[in-house]
Design an enzyme around this catalytic site. Structure first.
Site, PDB file in Angstrom:
ATOM      1  N   GLY A  97       0.807  -1.214   0.000  1.00 15.52           N
ATOM      2  CA  GLY A  97       0.000   0.000   0.000  1.00 15.52           C
ATOM      3  C   GLY A  97       0.843   1.269   0.000  1.00 15.52           C
ATOM      4  N   ARG A  98       2.122   1.102   0.320  1.00 14.79           N
ATOM      5  CA  ARG A  98       2.992   2.283   0.347  1.00 14.79           C
ATOM      6  C   ARG A  98       4.426   1.900   0.043  1.00 14.79           C
ATOM      7  NH1 ARG A  98       4.637   3.279   6.444  1.00 14.79           N
ATOM      8  NH2 ARG A  98       4.227   1.208   7.238  1.00 14.79           N
ATOM      9  N   LYS A 124       9.979   2.237   0.502  1.00 12.34           N
ATOM     10  CA  LYS A 124       8.859   2.136   1.435  1.00 12.34           C
ATOM     11  C   LYS A 124       8.457   3.551   1.849  1.00 12.34           C
ATOM     12  CE  LYS A 124       7.621  -0.257   5.719  1.00 12.34           C
ATOM     13  NZ  LYS A 124       8.116  -1.190   6.745  1.00 12.34           N
ATOM     14  N   ARG A 151       5.634 -13.268   0.711  1.00 13.15           N
ATOM     15  CA  ARG A 151       5.212 -13.547   2.084  1.00 13.15           C
ATOM     16  C   ARG A 151       4.288 -14.750   2.105  1.00 13.15           C
ATOM     17  NH1 ARG A 151       4.973  -7.782   3.694  1.00 13.15           N
ATOM     18  NH2 ARG A 151       6.071  -6.741   2.009  1.00 13.15           N
ATOM     19  N   ASP A 183       1.208 -11.694   6.568  1.00 13.78           N
ATOM     20  CA  ASP A 183       1.724 -10.794   5.530  1.00 13.78           C
ATOM     21  C   ASP A 183       3.079 -10.222   5.933  1.00 13.78           C
ATOM     22  OD1 ASP A 183      -0.190  -9.590   7.431  1.00 13.78           O
ATOM     23  OD2 ASP A 183       0.472  -7.702   6.563  1.00 13.78           O
ATOM     24  N   ASP A 198       9.433  -6.361   8.220  1.00 14.47           N
ATOM     25  CA  ASP A 198       8.450  -5.457   8.787  1.00 14.47           C
ATOM     26  C   ASP A 198       8.733  -5.090  10.241  1.00 14.47           C
ATOM     27  OD1 ASP A 198       6.216  -3.799   8.926  1.00 14.47           O
ATOM     28  OD2 ASP A 198       5.293  -4.968   7.345  1.00 14.47           O
TER      29      ASP A 198
HETATM   30  P1  AMP Z   1       1.877  -3.292   7.999  1.00  4.74           P
HETATM   31  O1  AMP Z   1       1.136  -3.068   9.263  1.00  4.74           O
HETATM   32  O2  AMP Z   1       2.974  -2.271   7.777  1.00  4.74           O
HETATM   33  O3  AMP Z   1       2.352  -4.683   7.860  1.00  4.74           O
HETATM   34  O4  AMP Z   1       0.862  -3.016   6.825  1.00  4.74           O
HETATM   35  C1  AMP Z   1      -0.320  -3.740   6.645  1.00  4.74           C
HETATM   36  C2  AMP Z   1      -0.979  -3.291   5.366  1.00  4.74           C
HETATM   37  O5  AMP Z   1      -1.324  -1.908   5.429  1.00  4.74           O
HETATM   38  C3  AMP Z   1      -0.115  -3.447   4.123  1.00  4.74           C
HETATM   39  O6  AMP Z   1      -0.954  -3.781   3.057  1.00  4.74           O
HETATM   40  C4  AMP Z   1       0.458  -2.056   3.943  1.00  4.74           C
HETATM   41  O7  AMP Z   1       0.841  -1.793   2.621  1.00  4.74           O
HETATM   42  C5  AMP Z   1      -0.709  -1.204   4.368  1.00  4.74           C
HETATM   43  N1  AMP Z   1      -0.286   0.110   4.844  1.00  4.74           N
HETATM   44  C6  AMP Z   1       0.362   0.403   5.999  1.00  4.74           C
HETATM   45  N2  AMP Z   1       0.586   1.722   6.103  1.00  4.74           N
HETATM   46  C7  AMP Z   1       0.090   2.305   4.991  1.00  4.74           C
HETATM   47  C8  AMP Z   1      -0.008   3.654   4.501  1.00  4.74           C
HETATM   48  N3  AMP Z   1       0.491   4.670   5.204  1.00  4.74           N
HETATM   49  N4  AMP Z   1      -0.601   3.853   3.325  1.00  4.74           N
HETATM   50  C9  AMP Z   1      -1.108   2.832   2.616  1.00  4.74           C
HETATM   51  N5  AMP Z   1      -1.064   1.556   3.008  1.00  4.74           N
HETATM   52  C10 AMP Z   1      -0.478   1.280   4.185  1.00  4.74           C
HETATM   53 MG    MG Z   2       3.627  -5.484   6.561  1.00  4.31          MG
END
Ligand code: AMP
Ligand code: MG
Length: 490
Positions: free
Chosen positions: A88-89, A109, A179, A248, A258
């Protein structure tokens, strides 16, 4: 700028990813380039650290040979399934085969929104970027398999979290970004072709020696079971709490990935959890092997249709691979603990000896890193016992244990000096203490002072040496400095 990319993931079917460009930022500035890693990748660190490098590392300019992708994946988060997560980012620029012959992903990232962003802004705040930089590089230096940090840059824009914070981009380097959740993504869509393609791809990329058995999916499950057993044993050895072991965030390469709410133990406490959102302690320190096995079951489940010709045989094959986990983990953790205690033989009683010490440490609030480092001195010379014992609320609890430890040491041949030397390579003098990470982040975010961050990163390049000048980084937190809770901070 060219990176010398060779992009194999981009040649996989189009439904594995979305082609997407990073979103431009106003004023990119390099905070830090990891020169050693750049050289390993065959990149010019000076070019990366230049203003042109800042443009590339922020996503404002793409290397000529980049093929920017956001990867599709799903995942179980805290036990609940989300059929669509994805990058997502984070945006994959491409893959580089390094000077060591290994292929690695280079990913930005925090590079802006993608089709997988859902409600998110696609951005990263400076604090979590610095945290990932410090901790992932520390893990690498500690010898724990991990993704790496090639660079951190600020964007010149603010991101809205609980407050407005400076934005940043981390360049993450990973063996791959596949993953457990990548397999779950296709399983949720009943896309067997994709599952087979991905299993064969992942096996060839990460476990080429296991290819050619005629059943890549089954071979992959076996390899990932072994890699995760080894990984989590290493985590426990250095007191690492991942904090968000969702599927994930479980890489099939066996690398730690992560670094959100992760933290290191100060005092030993098997129930310790730091993450503010982990209310039930699902991802607590000593629960990590249990969760790793749970995540591996999700991998096997996703690949089930490929494991055998009929379902019953597939379940038998999957169960057999998953059931290897406890023994593999036990073996790896036993190796870790023996090395920490300075033992080389494989007397099963060693594990009882280790468990007894850990129990006494938990009961006495003993700092995990300091105690094992003190034990190295005690192994060199029994006069070191006093310093180790002093870490216990009741020093007698250590002396009692040490008598049994010494009897066991006497049954092995090594000289005291050789043993102490080996123990100093198994028990770090320095870990990234949570309060020091917070301090470095605070200085950078609030005062634009990157000194503490730089000092921490440099000190952690040699975590097994007693480097003079870094004593303050080795001390546990005072009551006022203690970090009680960590936040995802995404
Ligand atoms: P994480 O908690 O970092 O493992 O992220 C879980 C999901 O949320 C993944 O699909 C990330 O890409 C998405 N995600 C986390 N932060 C953001 C953000 N600021 N913008 C868009 N997607 C995000
Ligand atoms: Mg993640």
């Amino acid at each position: 700028m060219r990176f010398g990319f060779d992009n194999t993931y981009a040649r996989l079917p189009a439904r594995f990813y979305a082609r997407v460009l990073p979103t431009k930022v106003p004023d990119p500035r390099v905070v830090r380039v990891n020169r050693g890693l750049a050289e390993l990748l065959g990149l010019d660190p000076d070019a990366l650290a230049s203003p042109e490098g800042a443009q590339v590392l922020s996503g404002n300019a793409l290397p000529d040979d980049a093929e920017a992708l956001a990867l599709a994946y799903a995942g179980h988060q805290f036990g609940g399934f989300s059929p669509q997560l994805g990058d997502g980012r984070a945006i994959l620029l491409g893959e580089i085969v390094g000077r060591d012959g290994r292929r690695r992903d280079v990913q930005l990232k925090g590079a802006g929104r993608t089709p997988f962003s859902r409600g998110g802004d696609g951005r990263a705040a400076l604090g979590p970027v610095l945290r990932e930089y410090v901790v992932s590089e520390a893990m690498a230096a500690l010898g724990v398999p991990t993704t790496r940090a090639l660079a951190a840059v600020t964007t010149g824009a603010f991101v809205a979290r609980d407050e407005m914070l400076p934005g940043a981009v981390l360049t993450r380097v990973a063996a791959s970004h596949i993953r457990v959740g990548t397999f779950e993504f296709f399983a949720a869509r009943d896309d067997r072709d994709a599952l087979a393609t991905l299993a064969t791809y992942a096996l060839a990329r990460h476990y080429p020696d296991a290819a050619g058995s005629g059943n890549d999916a089954l071979a992959l499950v076996g390899c990932v079971v072994a890699a995760q057993a080894e990984l989590v044993a290493r985590w426990l050895g250095v007191g690492f709490v991942h904090g968000v072991m969702n599927t994930d965030n479980t890489a099939v390469s066996g690398e730690t990935i992560d670094y959100g709410p992760c933290a290191f133990l100060d005092e030993y406490d098997p129930k310790k959890k730091f993450s503010s959102i982990d209310r039930g302690g699902r991802y607590a320190f000593a629960n990590q092997p249990v969760i790793a096995r749970w995540n591996l079951a999700r991998l096997a489940e996703s690949l089930l249709p490929l494991l055998a010709d009929d379902e019953e045989a597939a379940v038998v094959a999957a169960t057999e691979r998953l059931d290897r986990f406890p023994a593999l983990f036990g073996e790896a953790y036993g190796r870790v603990l023996r090395a920490k205690l300075g033992l080389t033989g494989d007397d099963p009683a060693d594990l009882t000896l280790a468990a007894d010490l850990l129990e006494r440490m938990a009961a006495n609030g003993v700092d995990y890193t300091l105690l094992f480092r003190a034990l190295c001195d005690a192994a060199a010379d029994a006069t070191g016992d006093a310093a180790a014992a002093a870490l216990f609320a009741d020093p007698g609890a250590f002396h009692e244990w040490a008598a049994a430890w010494r009897r066991r040491l006497a049954s092995e041949g090594a000289t005291a000096e050789a043993r102490a030397g080996a123990m100093r390579r198994a028990n770090p003098a320095l870990i990234p203490r949570n309060h020091r990470i917070e301090e470095a982040i605070e200085a950078a975010v609030r005062r634009d002072d990157y000194g503490p961050f730089e000092t921490l990163v440099r000190a952690l390049e040699r975590p097994y040496d007693d480097v003079p000048g870094f004593e303050h980084l080795r001390e546990p937190p005072t009551a006022g400095e203690r970090v009680r809770e960590t936040f995802c901070g995404t």
